[in-house]
Design an enzyme around this catalytic site. Sequence first.
Site, PDB file in Angstrom:
ATOM      1  N   ASP A 532       0.830  -1.194   0.000  1.00  0.00           N
ATOM      2  CA  ASP A 532       0.000   0.000   0.000  1.00  0.00           C
ATOM      3  C   ASP A 532       0.867   1.249   0.000  1.00  0.00           C
ATOM      4  O   ASP A 532       2.071   1.191   0.257  1.00  0.00           O
ATOM      5  CB  ASP A 532      -0.961  -0.010   1.190  1.00  0.00           C
ATOM      6  CG  ASP A 532      -0.236  -0.155   2.518  1.00  0.00           C
ATOM      7  OD1 ASP A 532       0.539   0.751   2.868  1.00  0.00           O
ATOM      8  OD2 ASP A 532      -0.430  -1.176   3.205  1.00  0.00           O
ATOM      9  N   GLU A 612      22.689 -22.900 -17.149  1.00  0.00           N
ATOM     10  CA  GLU A 612      21.749 -22.032 -16.414  1.00  0.00           C
ATOM     11  C   GLU A 612      22.494 -20.888 -15.725  1.00  0.00           C
ATOM     12  O   GLU A 612      22.028 -19.744 -15.716  1.00  0.00           O
ATOM     13  CB  GLU A 612      20.967 -22.853 -15.381  1.00  0.00           C
ATOM     14  CG  GLU A 612      19.890 -23.717 -16.007  1.00  0.00           C
ATOM     15  CD  GLU A 612      19.277 -24.701 -15.008  1.00  0.00           C
ATOM     16  OE1 GLU A 612      18.053 -24.853 -15.028  1.00  0.00           O
ATOM     17  OE2 GLU A 612      20.033 -25.319 -14.223  1.00  0.00           O
TER      18      GLU A 612
END
Length: 727
Positions: A532, A612
């Site tokens: 928020d 990777e």
Amino acid sequence: MAIQYNINNNIFTLNTKNSTYQMQVDSYGFLLHLYYGRKMSGEADFLLTFADRACSGNPYDAGNDRTYSLDALPQEFPCRGSGDFRSPAILVRNEDNSCDCDLRYRSHVIYSGKYGLRGLPAVYAKEREAQTLELTLEDAVSGLQVVLLYGVLEEYDVITRAVRVINNGEKPVHLTRIQSVCLDFLTGSYDCISFYGRHAMERQYQRIPVSHGAFQIGSRRGTSSHQYNPMMLLAPRETTEDSGICYSASFVYSGGFRAEVEMDQFNQTRMLMGLAEEQFSYPLGPGEDFYAPEVILSYSREGLNKLSQNLHACFRKHLCRGKYRDVPRPVLLNSWEAFYFDFNGEKLCDLARAAADAGIEMLVMDDGWFGKRDDDNSGLGDWFFNEKKMGMSLEELADQIHGMGLKLGIWFEPECINEDSDLYRAHPEWALAFPGRKPVRGRNQLVLDFSRKDVVDYLYEEICSILDGGGIEYLKWDFNRSIADVYSGGCGDQGGISYDYILGLYDLLERLIVRYPDLLIEGCCGGGGRFDAGMLYYTPQIWCSDNTDAIDRVKIQYGTSFGYPISAVGSHVSVAPNEQNGRVTPLQTRSYVAMSGTFGYELDIRGLSGEEKEAIRAQIADYHRYAPLILDGLYYRLTNPFRDEVGGWEFVSEDRERALCFAVMLEVHGNMTVNYLRVKGLLSGRQYRCEADGKVYDADILMEVGLPFPAKMGEYRAYRYYLSLCK
Ligand code: GLA
């Protein structure tokens, strides 16, 4: 002048770059809302109509005029007892138990700069960047004063609102409802856009028509919550991402809230946003005052995407603070999904070595480093470094991590306590609990009573004693449950505990950021349960969700993007199959989604293949290249992942010369139809070179029709297109 007052007819006009907000004090002293919409230079009082409305009351001083009713007139701050039977912005219980309150204009003041709110987060601005209007209303009988605060940030099409209530009377009162904003629309059919969800599936987009009968969202959880985000948008039916008018309201607060919209009996629309009212009954003695948190309003007539861009810019420049406000954050590796509770200093150093080798810049030691903390049943509250478990001191760990060229971050959950902790054994009364009853547990933990200053002071000292050791550059501030037992042993009147709790939280955060200005704090609440505007004042980034699956994240980050800047969105690459939903996605897809936020990793990279690891090195290099565009660029939503087969979004530089588009295939089918990614925000009439294939594309065709997607097999493939203007 952004704010004007016409003394002849008592009209107040607030102007931003593209919007006007207008209100009037009428002959009875009531403050009526006149207009909020596209910028205009007129006066809108002719919009007010008066008719004899049966069963709608008339104020006593209207005499025999039955056509004057606050039940039908648009208002700025409606109260119960005035004859308006719609949902009020304020409810007061007087000492004699009457609930009447009759607010009339008393005075106003206009000044340069932006007001602040005691103990609460609020948009800030320099003197020349904003103007403030303070309008004081008063109830003549009780002496209660209500100061309506309006902040105007012209550049951002933002108007903020907040309220200060002062008991200037001689008797105590209780505030039983206080909303920070009321928006009355005389006409129009609106859709309400809100964001619902749950843990690990936050901020899902919902658009529904506003009808007769109230639609309400909110939180009773003591946090702003995973369930409903404290943000509400209104837009006429025809408004789209790219066209049409729309309004947003964002609550700058991290606790319980309510937001409501209703079409009334005369087809007018009222929207309210403010504090939750259940268990709220704030005592105000004579001479005392109360601040209701801020609501940030914005307006766009270029569709929802522009509305989001207004909020992104305002939040980034006028809400977030600190050293990290404007700069790309360090690429981090978080230990949580790598090790959970199963680690010691050596294992962390091992992970850090692999991280450094891949180009990662910070290691975050998540939950498990303190007290007796081998699982989530004990230890919260005991904020001392567990040297026995870790096999080294915090200083030694920090030295080693720094020696590898990495920064070190640390996890805290300051507001919670396990019953199995030394702190609880010493201070059981510090946990929120109803007297004589067993408290509700959440993740087997209780909540500390942050409405008590001694509790907040204690936590401040504990956190400082860790941070003062030096070597910690980042703090993850977590909170992993909802607050059920709203009762403080430290206070008689319980009506203000929830609010005072949040003030305690803000006080602690404020003290820490003042003392450690270089510390980066990332907010977290079981993922995105407190995502928020209030938290963003203290923590410029927030962990968006505990769900790290790239495909779910496309939707979660899509919803989040309506109200919050990308620089606030904590986002990490994790392992496949994903540990929240088992989905397998390509590493490249995970990286594209994660780099559309504050980029990081959250997996044990030690076990990855050479290929990777090489891919991760390349991703980090790419991120460094693109980070300024991702964080500073204009953000465009290109698709709606709740409707489309593709999730697409884009970052465009302010000068429109560069654009970075991402697209993720959310679905695959046999004999796939072709998807086109319609690009936005380019310079019309110009051409752009696409880095991926070296080809030159016409901007208008890209914006009209789009780039065709390659018809590749396989699930959840993702694409990245970097476009630069041909000069
Ligand atoms: C919450 C957070 C996670 C992690 C754990 C640790 O769930 O959202 O990221 O920090 O707590 O307990």
